[in-house]
Motif scaffolding. Structure first.
Motif, PDB file in Angstrom:
ATOM      1  N   PHE A 125       0.590  -1.380   0.006  1.00 41.68           N
ATOM      2  CA  PHE A 125      -0.119  -0.094   0.082  1.00 41.68           C
ATOM      3  C   PHE A 125       0.963   1.186  -0.046  1.00 41.68           C
ATOM      4  CE2 PHE A 125      -2.789   3.299   1.536  1.00 41.68           C
ATOM      5  CZ  PHE A 125      -4.197   2.748   1.236  1.00 41.68           C
ATOM      6  N   ALA A 126       1.712   1.217   0.887  1.00 39.19           N
ATOM      7  CA  ALA A 126       2.814   2.458   1.030  1.00 39.19           C
ATOM      8  C   ALA A 126       3.491   2.784  -0.429  1.00 39.19           C
ATOM      9  CB  ALA A 126       3.563   2.224   2.094  1.00 39.19           C
ATOM     10  N   ALA A 127       4.037   1.714  -0.867  1.00 40.93           N
ATOM     11  CA  ALA A 127       4.836   1.621  -2.389  1.00 40.93           C
ATOM     12  C   ALA A 127       3.895   2.193  -3.187  1.00 40.93           C
ATOM     13  CB  ALA A 127       5.105   0.324  -2.601  1.00 40.93           C
ATOM     14  N   MET A 128       2.624   1.977  -3.456  1.00 39.88           N
ATOM     15  CA  MET A 128       1.440   2.505  -4.331  1.00 39.88           C
ATOM     16  C   MET A 128       1.285   3.916  -4.045  1.00 39.88           C
ATOM     17  SD  MET A 128      -1.290  -0.369  -5.262  1.00 39.88           S
ATOM     18  CE  MET A 128      -1.677  -0.987  -3.565  1.00 39.88           C
ATOM     19  N   VAL A 129       0.990   4.279  -2.796  1.00 36.71           N
ATOM     20  CA  VAL A 129       0.982   5.849  -2.573  1.00 36.71           C
ATOM     21  C   VAL A 129       2.105   6.553  -2.887  1.00 36.71           C
ATOM     22  CG1 VAL A 129       0.315   7.422  -0.648  1.00 36.71           C
ATOM     23  CG2 VAL A 129      -1.066   5.053  -0.829  1.00 36.71           C
ATOM     24  N   LYS A 130       3.419   6.002  -2.245  1.00 37.85           N
ATOM     25  CA  LYS A 130       4.612   6.830  -2.824  1.00 37.85           C
ATOM     26  C   LYS A 130       4.682   6.923  -4.113  1.00 37.85           C
ATOM     27  CE  LYS A 130       7.025   5.040   1.158  1.00 37.85           C
ATOM     28  NZ  LYS A 130       8.094   4.244   1.679  1.00 37.85           N
ATOM     29  N   SER A 131       4.552   6.017  -4.820  1.00 43.10           N
ATOM     30  CA  SER A 131       5.007   6.178  -6.224  1.00 43.10           C
ATOM     31  C   SER A 131       3.708   7.002  -7.023  1.00 43.10           C
ATOM     32  CB  SER A 131       5.010   5.030  -7.021  1.00 43.10           C
ATOM     33  OG  SER A 131       3.688   4.248  -7.287  1.00 43.10           O
ATOM     34  N   LEU A 132       2.608   6.908  -6.537  1.00 44.74           N
ATOM     35  CA  LEU A 132       1.600   7.708  -7.251  1.00 44.74           C
ATOM     36  C   LEU A 132       1.853   9.185  -6.919  1.00 44.74           C
ATOM     37  CD1 LEU A 132      -1.374   5.043  -7.179  1.00 44.74           C
ATOM     38  CD2 LEU A 132      -0.147   6.203  -9.275  1.00 44.74           C
ATOM     39  N   ALA A 133       1.941   9.428  -5.565  1.00 44.30           N
ATOM     40  CA  ALA A 133       2.254  10.811  -5.010  1.00 44.30           C
ATOM     41  C   ALA A 133       3.314  11.558  -5.850  1.00 44.30           C
ATOM     42  CB  ALA A 133       2.530  10.720  -3.319  1.00 44.30           C
ATOM     43  N   ASP A 134       4.545  10.675  -5.960  1.00 44.11           N
ATOM     44  CA  ASP A 134       5.520  11.410  -6.691  1.00 44.11           C
ATOM     45  C   ASP A 134       5.044  12.021  -8.088  1.00 44.11           C
ATOM     46  OD1 ASP A 134       7.314  10.689  -4.869  1.00 44.11           O
ATOM     47  OD2 ASP A 134       8.256   8.888  -5.921  1.00 44.11           O
ATOM     48  N   GLU A 135       4.215  11.568  -8.750  1.00 41.42           N
ATOM     49  CA  GLU A 135       3.677  11.815  -9.990  1.00 41.42           C
ATOM     50  C   GLU A 135       2.940  13.418  -9.823  1.00 41.42           C
ATOM     51  OE1 GLU A 135       1.381   8.773 -11.884  1.00 41.42           O
ATOM     52  OE2 GLU A 135       3.227   7.464 -11.895  1.00 41.42           O
ATOM     53  N   VAL A 136       2.327  13.787  -8.554  1.00 44.14           N
ATOM     54  CA  VAL A 136       1.554  15.002  -8.505  1.00 44.14           C
ATOM     55  C   VAL A 136       2.273  16.023  -7.717  1.00 44.14           C
ATOM     56  CG1 VAL A 136      -0.506  13.690  -8.726  1.00 44.14           C
ATOM     57  CG2 VAL A 136       0.289  14.054  -6.427  1.00 44.14           C
ATOM     58  N   SER A 137       1.500  17.363  -7.584  1.00 44.46           N
ATOM     59  CA  SER A 137       2.190  18.308  -6.949  1.00 44.46           C
ATOM     60  C   SER A 137       1.694  18.611  -5.727  1.00 44.46           C
ATOM     61  CB  SER A 137       2.539  19.537  -7.915  1.00 44.46           C
ATOM     62  OG  SER A 137       0.890  19.790  -8.261  1.00 44.46           O
ATOM     63  N   VAL A 138       0.315  18.011  -5.574  1.00 48.23           N
ATOM     64  CA  VAL A 138      -0.257  18.251  -4.319  1.00 48.23           C
ATOM     65  C   VAL A 138       0.145  17.410  -3.304  1.00 48.23           C
ATOM     66  CG1 VAL A 138      -2.647  19.262  -5.318  1.00 48.23           C
ATOM     67  CG2 VAL A 138      -2.387  16.697  -5.031  1.00 48.23           C
ATOM     68  N   PRO A 139       0.065  17.959  -1.786  1.00 46.14           N
ATOM     69  CA  PRO A 139       0.334  17.202  -0.872  1.00 46.14           C
ATOM     70  C   PRO A 139      -0.512  15.709  -0.617  1.00 46.14           C
ATOM     71  CG  PRO A 139       0.172  19.352  -0.037  1.00 46.14           C
ATOM     72  CD  PRO A 139      -0.300  19.241  -1.422  1.00 46.14           C
ATOM     73  N   VAL A 140       0.251  14.566  -0.522  1.00 48.60           N
ATOM     74  CA  VAL A 140      -0.590  13.454  -0.327  1.00 48.60           C
ATOM     75  C   VAL A 140      -0.103  12.588   0.932  1.00 48.60           C
ATOM     76  CG1 VAL A 140      -1.113  10.942  -1.363  1.00 48.60           C
ATOM     77  CG2 VAL A 140      -0.739  13.194  -2.852  1.00 48.60           C
ATOM     78  N   GLY A 141      -0.778  12.202   1.887  1.00 50.13           N
ATOM     79  CA  GLY A 141      -0.560  11.783   3.019  1.00 50.13           C
ATOM     80  C   GLY A 141      -0.912  10.259   2.976  1.00 50.13           C
ATOM     81  N   LEU A 142      -0.120   9.598   3.832  1.00 50.73           N
ATOM     82  CA  LEU A 142      -0.375   8.043   3.984  1.00 50.73           C
ATOM     83  C   LEU A 142      -0.579   7.731   5.579  1.00 50.73           C
ATOM     84  CD1 LEU A 142       0.188   5.214   3.012  1.00 50.73           C
ATOM     85  CD2 LEU A 142       2.532   5.377   3.006  1.00 50.73           C
ATOM     86  N   HIS A 143      -1.499   7.119   5.695  1.00 51.56           N
ATOM     87  CA  HIS A 143      -2.048   6.781   7.049  1.00 51.56           C
ATOM     88  C   HIS A 143      -2.566   5.611   7.263  1.00 51.56           C
ATOM     89  CE1 HIS A 143      -4.297   8.070  10.734  1.00 51.56           C
ATOM     90  NE2 HIS A 143      -5.214   7.337  10.408  1.00 51.56           N
ATOM     91  N   LEU A 144      -2.277   5.216   8.508  1.00 51.01           N
ATOM     92  CA  LEU A 144      -2.881   3.502   8.753  1.00 51.01           C
ATOM     93  C   LEU A 144      -4.108   4.144   9.571  1.00 51.01           C
ATOM     94  CD1 LEU A 144      -2.241   0.351   8.707  1.00 51.01           C
ATOM     95  CD2 LEU A 144      -1.487   1.033  11.208  1.00 51.01           C
ATOM     96  N   ASP A 145      -5.319   3.369   9.244  1.00 51.38           N
ATOM     97  CA  ASP A 145      -6.716   3.624  10.125  1.00 51.38           C
ATOM     98  C   ASP A 145      -6.572   2.687  11.043  1.00 51.38           C
ATOM     99  OD1 ASP A 145      -9.039   4.923  10.218  1.00 51.38           O
ATOM    100  OD2 ASP A 145     -10.117   3.882   8.359  1.00 51.38           O
ATOM    101  N   HIS A 146      -7.796   2.792  11.985  1.00 49.55           N
ATOM    102  CA  HIS A 146      -7.887   1.968  13.213  1.00 49.55           C
ATOM    103  C   HIS A 146      -7.304   0.752  13.256  1.00 49.55           C
ATOM    104  CE1 HIS A 146     -12.014   3.825  14.101  1.00 49.55           C
ATOM    105  NE2 HIS A 146     -12.054   4.289  12.594  1.00 49.55           N
ATOM    106  N   CYS A 147      -6.453   0.953  14.340  1.00 46.01           N
ATOM    107  CA  CYS A 147      -5.651  -0.503  14.496  1.00 46.01           C
ATOM    108  C   CYS A 147      -5.526  -0.525  15.994  1.00 46.01           C
ATOM    109  CB  CYS A 147      -4.190  -0.460  13.796  1.00 46.01           C
ATOM    110  SG  CYS A 147      -3.250  -2.032  13.893  1.00 46.01           S
ATOM    111  N   SER A 148      -5.547  -1.686  16.738  1.00 47.81           N
ATOM    112  CA  SER A 148      -5.292  -1.799  18.221  1.00 47.81           C
ATOM    113  C   SER A 148      -4.240  -2.666  18.359  1.00 47.81           C
ATOM    114  CB  SER A 148      -6.755  -2.177  18.628  1.00 47.81           C
ATOM    115  OG  SER A 148      -7.001  -3.174  18.203  1.00 47.81           O
ATOM    116  N   ASP A 149      -3.458  -3.292  17.377  1.00 46.01           N
ATOM    117  CA  ASP A 149      -2.274  -4.373  17.333  1.00 46.01           C
ATOM    118  C   ASP A 149      -1.078  -3.372  17.155  1.00 46.01           C
ATOM    119  OD1 ASP A 149      -0.393  -5.902  16.662  1.00 46.01           O
ATOM    120  OD2 ASP A 149      -1.530  -7.282  15.732  1.00 46.01           O
TER     121      ASP A 149
END
Ligand SMILES: [Zn+2]
Length: 281
Positions: A64-88
């Protein structure tokens, strides 16, 4: 441009609005989210919900992180990478090491002191890697259970929120003010007065979960009263499923899978750009 979620939340706070954080499952959804953000010129956050990986075998944190990173690199707007609900704890640290800049520890079902202690433990570990932590106080239940969104015992209390943020050292707080996860059976009514009291009691950015189906006028109110991150999942997933159904129906036995990405992405981007109008950057 991949950007720390903490910086994006600061931008939202400065602009007195909310960034929208969309849950995604795969490349199609992440690509569409990032491209929609570029189209409207606003920051966005991509979220992985751990159970989609562990329970349904969608993307793992590294993929997931690799996809977001590579796609974020193609645009100029800020793109954040977040892990939703986790208790582990271990899964959270796996996401931290995979490059997530913000992770949510959800101890909202625990007694207050235990939620504080566990959030603090996650915050200490995550902060050492420069990663921010979102926590939840009060409990955002499920929309299918109408009582969850009207049960005042589950709502976040302003004074407790201030204590929680200080002692847990979390960087953002998900609040329970009348929203719920999933599809609402009755129109939700956000407790804006309570939200403004929580906002007055703390400097931390506040997060609204259960964003699918809340009327826009209520969201506008929430965004100027301290909500700086707004989570949307259900609507986006439903649309992605509708695309799949429609594509199969349109093409029947003569269709192929290759054209599916080109079919669904414009539909997803159209929905996402409209949704992002709520974000007043
Ligand atoms: Zn949530």
């Amino acid at each position: 441009m991949l950007t720390p979620v903490k910086d994006i939340l600061k931008m939202a706070s400065d602009a007195n609005t909310s960034v929208i954080a969309f849950n995604s499952l795969d490349y199609n959804m992440i690509y569409s989210t990032v491209q929609a953000a570029e189209k409207v010129g606003k920051p966005v956050i991509c979220m992985l919900y751990p159970e989609h990986h562990t329970g349904f075998n969608w993307a793992n944190p590294e993929g997931f992180a690799a996809m977001v990173k590579s796609l974020a690199d193609e645009v100029s707007v800020p793109v954040g990478l977040h892990l939703d609900h986790c208790s582990d704890f271990n899964y959270i640290m796996r996401a931290v090491k995979a490059g997530f800049s913000c992770v949510m520890y959800d101890g909202s079902m625990l007694p207050l002191e235990e939620n504080i202690a566990n959030t603090r433990k996650v915050a200490d570990a995550a902060h050492a890697f420069g990663v921010a932590v979102e926590a939840e106080l009060g409990h955002v239940g499920f929309a299918a259970t109408v009582s969850d969104q009207s049960n005042l015992d589950m709502y976040t209390q302003p004074d407790v929120a201030a204590k929680f943020i200080e002692e847990s050292t979390c960087d953002a707080l998900a609040v329970a003010i009348g929203s719920a996860h999933g599809v609402y059976k009755e129109t939700p009514h956000l407790d804006i007065k309570r939200l403004s009291e929580i906002n007055a009691a703390t400097e931390a950015p506040l997060v609204l979960h259960g964003g699918s189906g809340i009327p826009d006028d209520q969201l506008d109110q929430a965004f100027v009263n301290g909500i700086n991150k707004f989570n949307v999942g259900t609507e986006f997933f439903q649309l992605y499923y509708d695309c799949l159904k429609d594509y199969g129906q349109i093409n029947g036995d003569g269709g192929n899978i290759f054209d599916y990405a080109n079919y669904c992405q414009p539909r997803l981007i159209d929905y996402l750009t409209k949704k992002m109008e709520l974000s007043k950057f």
